[in-house]
Design a protein around this motif. Structure first.
Motif, PDB file in Angstrom:
ATOM      1  N   ARG A  63       0.835  -1.188   0.000  1.00 17.19           N
ATOM      2  CA  ARG A  63       0.000   0.000   0.000  1.00 17.19           C
ATOM      3  C   ARG A  63       0.875   1.246   0.000  1.00 17.19           C
ATOM      4  NH1 ARG A  63      -3.844   1.254   4.911  1.00 17.19           N
ATOM      5  NH2 ARG A  63      -1.800   1.198   5.791  1.00 17.19           N
ATOM      6  N   ARG A  64       1.917   1.246   0.793  1.00 15.91           N
ATOM      7  CA  ARG A  64       2.793   2.401   0.908  1.00 15.91           C
ATOM      8  C   ARG A  64       3.539   2.631  -0.402  1.00 15.91           C
ATOM      9  NH1 ARG A  64       7.988   3.072   2.152  1.00 15.91           N
ATOM     10  NH2 ARG A  64       8.299   0.907   2.704  1.00 15.91           N
ATOM     11  N   LYS A  65       3.990   1.575  -1.031  1.00 18.01           N
ATOM     12  CA  LYS A  65       4.731   1.715  -2.287  1.00 18.01           C
ATOM     13  C   LYS A  65       3.861   2.302  -3.386  1.00 18.01           C
ATOM     14  CE  LYS A  65       8.171  -1.858  -1.593  1.00 18.01           C
ATOM     15  NZ  LYS A  65       8.596  -3.203  -1.934  1.00 18.01           N
ATOM     16  N   LEU A  66       2.594   1.904  -3.448  1.00 19.46           N
ATOM     17  CA  LEU A  66       1.711   2.455  -4.474  1.00 19.46           C
ATOM     18  C   LEU A  66       1.532   3.948  -4.260  1.00 19.46           C
ATOM     19  CD1 LEU A  66      -0.127   2.041  -6.888  1.00 19.46           C
ATOM     20  CD2 LEU A  66      -1.975   1.559  -5.309  1.00 19.46           C
ATOM     21  N   GLY A  67       1.340   4.369  -3.025  1.00 18.16           N
ATOM     22  CA  GLY A  67       1.157   5.775  -2.733  1.00 18.16           C
ATOM     23  C   GLY A  67       2.398   6.598  -2.988  1.00 18.16           C
ATOM     24  N   VAL A  68       3.570   6.040  -2.752  1.00 17.31           N
ATOM     25  CA  VAL A  68       4.821   6.767  -2.926  1.00 17.31           C
ATOM     26  C   VAL A  68       5.125   6.994  -4.395  1.00 17.31           C
ATOM     27  CG1 VAL A  68       7.313   6.607  -2.555  1.00 17.31           C
ATOM     28  CG2 VAL A  68       5.753   6.032  -0.720  1.00 17.31           C
ATOM     29  N   LEU A  86       3.312   8.019  -6.736  1.00 23.45           N
ATOM     30  CA  LEU A  86       2.610   9.148  -7.326  1.00 23.45           C
ATOM     31  C   LEU A  86       3.245  10.454  -6.881  1.00 23.45           C
ATOM     32  CD1 LEU A  86      -1.105   8.047  -6.795  1.00 23.45           C
ATOM     33  CD2 LEU A  86       0.236   7.907  -8.877  1.00 23.45           C
ATOM     34  N   SER A  87       3.431  11.361  -7.819  1.00 20.19           N
ATOM     35  CA  SER A  87       3.958  12.680  -7.464  1.00 20.19           C
ATOM     36  C   SER A  87       2.851  13.505  -6.810  1.00 20.19           C
ATOM     37  CB  SER A  87       4.476  13.386  -8.711  1.00 20.19           C
ATOM     38  OG  SER A  87       3.397  13.752  -9.541  1.00 20.19           O
ATOM     39  N   LEU A  88       3.210  14.645  -6.273  1.00 21.84           N
ATOM     40  CA  LEU A  88       2.221  15.506  -5.626  1.00 21.84           C
ATOM     41  C   LEU A  88       1.161  15.984  -6.624  1.00 21.84           C
ATOM     42  CD1 LEU A  88       4.531  17.631  -3.305  1.00 21.84           C
ATOM     43  CD2 LEU A  88       3.173  15.624  -2.723  1.00 21.84           C
ATOM     44  N   ALA A  89       1.590  16.351  -7.810  1.00 19.00           N
ATOM     45  CA  ALA A  89       0.647  16.798  -8.834  1.00 19.00           C
ATOM     46  C   ALA A  89      -0.298  15.663  -9.234  1.00 19.00           C
ATOM     47  CB  ALA A  89       1.394  17.323 -10.047  1.00 19.00           C
ATOM     48  N   ARG A 139      -2.965  15.207  -6.506  1.00 17.50           N
ATOM     49  CA  ARG A 139      -4.024  16.218  -6.600  1.00 17.50           C
ATOM     50  C   ARG A 139      -4.943  15.947  -7.793  1.00 17.50           C
ATOM     51  NH1 ARG A 139       0.236  19.768  -5.355  1.00 17.50           N
ATOM     52  NH2 ARG A 139       0.110  20.405  -3.186  1.00 17.50           N
ATOM     53  N   LEU A 140      -4.349  15.571  -8.913  1.00 18.81           N
ATOM     54  CA  LEU A 140      -5.133  15.255 -10.107  1.00 18.81           C
ATOM     55  C   LEU A 140      -6.053  14.060  -9.844  1.00 18.81           C
ATOM     56  CD1 LEU A 140      -5.729  15.845 -13.089  1.00 18.81           C
ATOM     57  CD2 LEU A 140      -3.893  14.252 -13.664  1.00 18.81           C
ATOM     58  N   LEU A 141      -5.540  13.047  -9.183  1.00 17.62           N
ATOM     59  CA  LEU A 141      -6.356  11.887  -8.840  1.00 17.62           C
ATOM     60  C   LEU A 141      -7.521  12.282  -7.942  1.00 17.62           C
ATOM     61  CD1 LEU A 141      -6.705   8.753  -8.875  1.00 17.62           C
ATOM     62  CD2 LEU A 141      -5.327   8.737  -6.771  1.00 17.62           C
ATOM     63  N   GLN A 188       0.678   8.364   3.160  1.00 17.13           N
ATOM     64  CA  GLN A 188       1.813   9.240   2.901  1.00 17.13           C
ATOM     65  C   GLN A 188       2.624   9.399   4.182  1.00 17.13           C
ATOM     66  OE1 GLN A 188      -0.627  12.461   1.709  1.00 17.13           O
ATOM     67  NE2 GLN A 188      -0.372  12.025  -0.452  1.00 17.13           N
ATOM     68  N   PRO A 189       3.694   8.645   4.329  1.00 16.18           N
ATOM     69  CA  PRO A 189       4.471   8.721   5.557  1.00 16.18           C
ATOM     70  C   PRO A 189       5.111  10.089   5.796  1.00 16.18           C
ATOM     71  CG  PRO A 189       5.411   7.099   4.038  1.00 16.18           C
ATOM     72  CD  PRO A 189       4.198   7.669   3.398  1.00 16.18           C
ATOM     73  N   ALA A 190       5.256  10.894   4.772  1.00 12.44           N
ATOM     74  CA  ALA A 190       5.863  12.213   4.954  1.00 12.44           C
ATOM     75  C   ALA A 190       4.991  13.112   5.832  1.00 12.44           C
ATOM     76  CB  ALA A 190       6.078  12.872   3.599  1.00 12.44           C
ATOM     77  N   PHE A 191       3.700  12.814   5.910  1.00 10.44           N
ATOM     78  CA  PHE A 191       2.810  13.642   6.701  1.00 10.44           C
ATOM     79  C   PHE A 191       2.632  13.117   8.129  1.00 10.44           C
ATOM     80  CE2 PHE A 191       1.050  14.449   2.352  1.00 10.44           C
ATOM     81  CZ  PHE A 191       1.634  15.689   2.223  1.00 10.44           C
TER      82      PHE A 191
END
Length: 181
Positions: free
Chosen positions: A24-29, A31-34, A37-39, A159-162
């Protein structure tokens, strides 16, 4: 069952849950930030427009054909414009907020609720509200769809960064409530 076999079983279960978490974490990572947001924007717009189609088809005598929908494309343009304006005003595309399940559901759900009722108040550019059930059904579909999508997004696109590790010192009620959040 011996202690060693119980511990091995427990380790196997933990490794399975870690594997799911890691996928799950790998799929989320990836994707870029843009792209995130687009998703969010694309699925939000898709869900509110599908909710409008469902409400019109279920609770009115609207003809069930693509041509009838195309003839009333102004409904979907108006709904999308109202959503985009309210979503921007409530900042529902802030990625830190979208990563938090409670914050995301709260703000996106509020935007969906206000969008649903505000949309129904716009004359000439919206479907005629024949019954109250159609109005409230549409609002329920919009809020339910957006809340479910945002919960899924926050859970799946982790998103582990948050997330931050913190040390809470103390044992009072304030520290307990802080830990529970």
């Amino acid at each position: 069952m011996t202690i060693d076999s119980a511990e091995a079983f427990s380790q196997q279960e933990r490794s399975k849950s870690y594997a799911l978490w890691d996928r799950r974490r790998k799929l989320g990572v990836n994707l870029s930030l843009a792209e995130r947001r687009l998703l969010l924007r694309a699925v939000d717009l898709l869900l509110i427009n599908v909710a409008l189609i469902a409400a019109v088809m279920i609770w009115s005598d609207f003809p069930r054909s693509p041509l009838a929908l195309w003839a009333n494309v102004k409904w979907f343009i108006t709904l999308s414009a109202v959503w985009i304006i309210l979503a921007a005003a409530l900042d529902v595309y802030d990625l830190a907020r979208a990563a938090s399940m409670t914050q995301s559901i709260l703000y996106a759900g509020l935007a969906a609720l206000v969008t649903g009722f505000l949309y129904q108040a716009i004359p000439w550019l919206t479907p005629p509200a024949g019954r109250r059930l159609q109005v409230f059904g549409f609002v329920a579909l919009v809020v339910g769809g957006i809340a479910a999508w945002r919960a899924f997004y926050a859970w799946f696109f982790h998103q582990p960064a948050f997330q931050h590790r913190v040390l809470v010192v103390g044992d009072g009620t304030a520290s307990r409530s802080l830990v529970s959040e």
